[in-house]
Design a protein around this motif. Structure first.
Motif, short mmCIF file in Angstrom:
data_model
loop_
_atom_site.label_atom_id
_atom_site.label_comp_id
_atom_site.label_asym_id
_atom_site.label_seq_id
_atom_site.Cartn_x
_atom_site.Cartn_y
_atom_site.Cartn_z
N SER A 98 -32.45 47.06 -4.66
CA SER A 98 -33.21 48.03 -3.87
C SER A 98 -33.47 47.52 -2.46
CB SER A 98 -34.51 48.41 -4.57
OG SER A 98 -35.35 47.30 -4.72
N THR A 99 -33.73 46.24 -2.31
CA THR A 99 -33.92 45.67 -0.97
C THR A 99 -32.66 45.82 -0.14
OG1 THR A 99 -35.57 44.10 -1.77
CG2 THR A 99 -34.48 43.56 0.30
N LEU A 100 -31.52 45.53 -0.74
CA LEU A 100 -30.25 45.67 -0.03
C LEU A 100 -29.99 47.13 0.33
CD1 LEU A 100 -27.60 44.58 1.04
CD2 LEU A 100 -26.69 44.66 -1.29
N ALA A 101 -30.25 48.04 -0.61
CA ALA A 101 -30.03 49.47 -0.35
C ALA A 101 -30.90 49.98 0.79
CB ALA A 101 -30.28 50.27 -1.62
N VAL A 102 -32.15 49.57 0.81
CA VAL A 102 -33.06 49.99 1.89
C VAL A 102 -32.57 49.44 3.23
CG1 VAL A 102 -35.40 49.69 2.83
CG2 VAL A 102 -35.08 50.33 0.43
N PHE A 103 -32.16 48.18 3.26
CA PHE A 103 -31.67 47.59 4.50
C PHE A 103 -30.44 48.34 5.01
CE2 PHE A 103 -28.80 44.62 6.67
CZ PHE A 103 -29.59 44.29 7.76
N LEU A 104 -29.50 48.63 4.13
CA LEU A 104 -28.28 49.32 4.55
C LEU A 104 -28.58 50.74 5.00
CD1 LEU A 104 -25.81 48.08 1.80
CD2 LEU A 104 -25.92 47.33 4.19
N THR A 105 -29.48 51.42 4.30
CA THR A 105 -29.85 52.79 4.68
C THR A 105 -30.57 52.80 6.03
OG1 THR A 105 -30.05 53.40 2.36
CG2 THR A 105 -31.15 54.83 3.95
N ASP A 106 -31.49 51.88 6.22
CA ASP A 106 -32.20 51.79 7.50
C ASP A 106 -31.24 51.49 8.64
OD1 ASP A 106 -34.60 52.31 6.24
OD2 ASP A 106 -35.34 50.24 6.36
N THR A 107 -30.31 50.57 8.40
CA THR A 107 -29.31 50.24 9.43
C THR A 107 -28.48 51.47 9.78
OG1 THR A 107 -29.21 47.96 8.68
CG2 THR A 107 -27.36 48.74 10.01
N HIS A 108 -28.07 52.22 8.78
CA HIS A 108 -27.28 53.44 9.02
C HIS A 108 -28.08 54.44 9.85
CE1 HIS A 108 -24.52 56.71 8.39
NE2 HIS A 108 -25.50 57.43 7.88
N ARG A 109 -29.34 54.63 9.50
CA ARG A 109 -30.18 55.60 10.24
C ARG A 109 -30.39 55.17 11.69
NH1 ARG A 109 -34.51 56.28 5.49
NH2 ARG A 109 -33.36 57.81 4.28
N ILE A 110 -30.59 53.88 11.91
CA ILE A 110 -30.82 53.39 13.28
C ILE A 110 -29.58 53.58 14.15
CG2 ILE A 110 -31.14 51.27 14.63
CD1 ILE A 110 -33.05 50.33 12.37
N ARG A 111 -28.44 53.39 13.54
CA ARG A 111 -27.20 53.48 14.32
C ARG A 111 -26.69 54.88 14.40
NH1 ARG A 111 -24.39 47.81 12.60
NH2 ARG A 111 -26.03 46.56 13.50
N MET A 170 -20.35 47.56 4.59
CA MET A 170 -20.89 46.62 5.56
C MET A 170 -20.02 46.61 6.80
SD MET A 170 -22.46 43.56 3.20
CE MET A 170 -22.93 42.61 4.61
N ARG A 171 -18.71 46.81 6.61
CA ARG A 171 -17.83 46.86 7.78
C ARG A 171 -18.14 48.07 8.65
NH1 ARG A 171 -12.48 46.08 4.76
NH2 ARG A 171 -13.58 44.79 3.33
N THR A 172 -18.36 49.20 7.99
CA THR A 172 -18.67 50.43 8.73
C THR A 172 -19.94 50.28 9.55
OG1 THR A 172 -17.57 51.75 7.03
CG2 THR A 172 -19.12 52.90 8.45
#
Length: 81
Positions: A68-81, A1-3
């Motif tokens: 799974s909801t958390l994993a999707v959110f983190l993956t989407d955030t990573h892709r957007i950034r 989350m920090r990254t």
């Protein structure tokens, strides 16, 4: 989350709905902690027998859904950034 800069401390107080966003981000940490605790109590790790029971299917669905909801959110955030 920090990254991913998703810690509450990284949300500026001036941001719209800052308190709500910070609370949601804190709750994301609670999800991971809670899932870890469930695994420790009910999982087969740490030498526990596979016959130990205690949780029902609905608990498993809650754990899988939250993870799974958390994993999707983190993956989407990573892709957007």
């Amino acid at each position: 989350m920090r990254t991913l800069e998703l810690t509450p401390a990284e949300i500026p107080d001036a941001a719209k709905a800052a308190d709500t966003i910070k609370r949601l981000l804190s709750n994301m940490v609670s999800i991971t902690q809670g899932l870890s605790e469930l695994r420790n109590y009910y999982g087969t790790g740490h030498g526990k027998a596979h016959t130990d029971k205690g949780l029902q299917t609905r608990h498993a669905k809650l754990a899988v859904g939250a993870a799974s909801t958390l994993a999707v959110f983190l993956t989407d955030t990573h892709r957007i950034r």
